[in-house]
Motif scaffolding. Structure first.
Motif, PDB file in Angstrom:
ATOM      1  N   ILE A 114       0.946  -1.426   0.085  1.00  0.00           N
ATOM      2  CA  ILE A 114       0.127  -0.177  -0.444  1.00  0.00           C
ATOM      3  C   ILE A 114       0.854   0.980   0.021  1.00  0.00           C
ATOM      4  N   LEU A 115       0.150   2.547  -0.370  1.00  0.00           N
ATOM      5  CA  LEU A 115       0.647   3.758  -0.260  1.00  0.00           C
ATOM      6  C   LEU A 115       0.056   4.730  -0.020  1.00  0.00           C
ATOM      7  N   ILE A 116       0.841   4.998   1.602  1.00  0.00           N
ATOM      8  CA  ILE A 116       0.272   6.196   2.233  1.00  0.00           C
ATOM      9  C   ILE A 116       0.994   6.973   2.399  1.00  0.00           C
ATOM     10  N   PRO A 117      -0.433   8.306   1.788  1.00  0.00           N
ATOM     11  CA  PRO A 117       0.197   9.864   1.175  1.00  0.00           C
ATOM     12  C   PRO A 117       0.186  10.423   2.742  1.00  0.00           C
ATOM     13  N   SER A 118       1.941  11.507   2.478  1.00  0.00           N
ATOM     14  CA  SER A 118       1.950  12.062   3.672  1.00  0.00           C
ATOM     15  C   SER A 118       1.106  13.022   4.316  1.00  0.00           C
ATOM     16  N   SER A 119      -0.051  13.452   3.190  1.00  0.00           N
ATOM     17  CA  SER A 119      -1.100  14.223   3.860  1.00  0.00           C
ATOM     18  C   SER A 119      -1.965  13.343   4.565  1.00  0.00           C
ATOM     19  N   CYS A 120      -1.764  11.835   4.636  1.00  0.00           N
ATOM     20  CA  CYS A 120      -2.904  11.165   6.053  1.00  0.00           C
ATOM     21  C   CYS A 120      -2.443  10.972   6.993  1.00  0.00           C
ATOM     22  N   ARG A 121      -0.935  11.037   7.216  1.00  0.00           N
ATOM     23  CA  ARG A 121      -0.040  10.486   8.047  1.00  0.00           C
ATOM     24  C   ARG A 121      -0.094  10.848   9.533  1.00  0.00           C
ATOM     25  N   THR A 122      -0.395  10.125  10.820  1.00  0.00           N
ATOM     26  CA  THR A 122      -0.118  11.381  11.890  1.00  0.00           C
ATOM     27  C   THR A 122       1.026  10.510  12.598  1.00  0.00           C
ATOM     28  N   SER A 123       1.299   9.551  12.556  1.00  0.00           N
ATOM     29  CA  SER A 123       2.578   9.015  13.331  1.00  0.00           C
ATOM     30  C   SER A 123       3.116   7.872  12.569  1.00  0.00           C
ATOM     31  N   CYS A 124       4.325   7.340  13.174  1.00  0.00           N
ATOM     32  CA  CYS A 124       5.331   7.048  12.091  1.00  0.00           C
ATOM     33  C   CYS A 124       5.702   5.853  13.191  1.00  0.00           C
ATOM     34  N   HIS A 125       6.151   4.494  12.989  1.00  0.00           N
ATOM     35  CA  HIS A 125       6.259   4.337  14.491  1.00  0.00           C
ATOM     36  C   HIS A 125       7.101   2.833  13.711  1.00  0.00           C
ATOM     37  N   VAL A 126       8.981   2.775  13.870  1.00  0.00           N
ATOM     38  CA  VAL A 126       9.517   2.182  13.907  1.00  0.00           C
ATOM     39  C   VAL A 126       9.988   0.744  14.308  1.00  0.00           C
ATOM     40  N   ASP A 127      10.332  -0.613  14.213  1.00  0.00           N
ATOM     41  CA  ASP A 127      10.272  -1.593  15.247  1.00  0.00           C
ATOM     42  C   ASP A 127      11.510  -2.018  15.421  1.00  0.00           C
ATOM     43  N   CYS A 128      11.876  -1.897  16.508  1.00  0.00           N
ATOM     44  CA  CYS A 128      13.457  -1.800  16.552  1.00  0.00           C
ATOM     45  C   CYS A 128      13.825  -2.343  17.808  1.00  0.00           C
ATOM     46  N   SER A 129      15.413  -2.777  18.302  1.00  0.00           N
ATOM     47  CA  SER A 129      15.931  -3.191  19.719  1.00  0.00           C
ATOM     48  C   SER A 129      15.671  -2.667  20.406  1.00  0.00           C
ATOM     49  N   VAL A 130      15.816  -2.792  21.492  1.00  0.00           N
ATOM     50  CA  VAL A 130      16.106  -1.306  22.864  1.00  0.00           C
ATOM     51  C   VAL A 130      17.206  -0.989  22.257  1.00  0.00           C
ATOM     52  N   GLU A 131      18.735  -1.423  21.901  1.00  0.00           N
ATOM     53  CA  GLU A 131      20.159  -1.102  21.881  1.00  0.00           C
ATOM     54  C   GLU A 131      20.274   0.059  20.763  1.00  0.00           C
ATOM     55  N   GLU A 132      19.306  -0.536  20.293  1.00  0.00           N
ATOM     56  CA  GLU A 132      18.724   0.663  18.969  1.00  0.00           C
ATOM     57  C   GLU A 132      18.136   2.001  19.071  1.00  0.00           C
ATOM     58  N   GLN A 133      17.155   2.063  19.678  1.00  0.00           N
ATOM     59  CA  GLN A 133      16.440   2.660  20.586  1.00  0.00           C
ATOM     60  C   GLN A 133      17.158   4.057  21.101  1.00  0.00           C
ATOM     61  N   LEU A 134      17.957   3.177  22.460  1.00  0.00           N
ATOM     62  CA  LEU A 134      19.132   3.735  22.818  1.00  0.00           C
ATOM     63  C   LEU A 134      20.056   4.541  22.059  1.00  0.00           C
ATOM     64  N   SER A 135      20.331   4.262  20.692  1.00  0.00           N
ATOM     65  CA  SER A 135      21.355   4.641  20.065  1.00  0.00           C
ATOM     66  C   SER A 135      20.572   6.076  19.011  1.00  0.00           C
ATOM     67  N   LEU A 136      19.521   5.659  19.079  1.00  0.00           N
ATOM     68  CA  LEU A 136      18.542   6.542  18.229  1.00  0.00           C
ATOM     69  C   LEU A 136      19.477   8.241  18.607  1.00  0.00           C
ATOM     70  N   ILE A 137      19.501   9.176  17.079  1.00  0.00           N
ATOM     71  CA  ILE A 137      20.375  10.121  17.470  1.00  0.00           C
ATOM     72  C   ILE A 137      19.440  11.148  17.190  1.00  0.00           C
ATOM     73  N   GLN A 138      18.370  11.201  16.105  1.00  0.00           N
ATOM     74  CA  GLN A 138      18.039  12.278  15.300  1.00  0.00           C
ATOM     75  C   GLN A 138      16.436  12.439  15.589  1.00  0.00           C
ATOM     76  N   LEU A 139      16.025  13.229  16.026  1.00  0.00           N
ATOM     77  CA  LEU A 139      14.025  13.681  16.061  1.00  0.00           C
ATOM     78  C   LEU A 139      14.272  14.809  14.603  1.00  0.00           C
ATOM     79  N   LYS A 140      13.249  14.018  14.117  1.00  0.00           N
ATOM     80  CA  LYS A 140      13.402  15.050  12.970  1.00  0.00           C
ATOM     81  C   LYS A 140      11.202  15.217  12.671  1.00  0.00           C
ATOM     82  N   GLU A 141      10.714  16.402  12.541  1.00  0.00           N
ATOM     83  CA  GLU A 141       9.012  16.608  13.235  1.00  0.00           C
ATOM     84  C   GLU A 141       8.860  16.967  11.731  1.00  0.00           C
TER      85      GLU A 141
END
Length: 112
Positions: free
Chosen positions: A85-112
């Motif tokens: 499926i294609l989800i248009p950016s105009s419809c999107r309200t949230s986006c979450h990626v499945d990753c391990s605890v180690e990867e969550q702790l190493s997240l460096i940049q937040l984009k709004e």
């Protein structure tokens, strides 16, 4: 109301200083990971991240749609398999990626 203000924060994983300045490298790290995307009408889509275009539209593979149904039902959500499926950016309200605890702790940049 500005659509960007309505969107929730999207987290992009990055592990090196070089890839911080290269958005393509950051998006490549998300390829084939399981992603949960919410849209304005309350539905959620869970699938494998396949593509992101310049406009911010997301393509998911092997996607399952989850939506709320009547409260009187034994199960408050309904699901159905959709495939790609294609989800248009105009419809999107949230986006979450499945990753391990180690990867969550190493997240460096937040984009709004």
């Amino acid at each position: 109301m500005d659509q960007d203000a309505e969107r929730s924060t999207t987290i992009v994983a990055s592990t090196s200083k070089e890839s911080d300045s290269d958005p393509i490298a950051r998006v490549r790290k998300l390829l084939f990971r399981q992603m949960l995307v919410g849209i304005k009408d309350g539905r959620f889509f869970l699938g494998n991240f396949h593509c992101l275009d310049k406009q911010g539209n997301i393509i998911l593979q092997d996607t399952v749609e989850y939506r709320s149904i009547r409260r009187s039902s034994p199960s408050p959500t309904e699901q159905r398999c959709l495939g790609m499926i294609l989800i248009p950016s105009s419809c999107r309200t949230s986006c979450h990626v499945d990753c391990s605890v180690e990867e969550q702790l190493s997240l460096i940049q937040l984009k709004e």
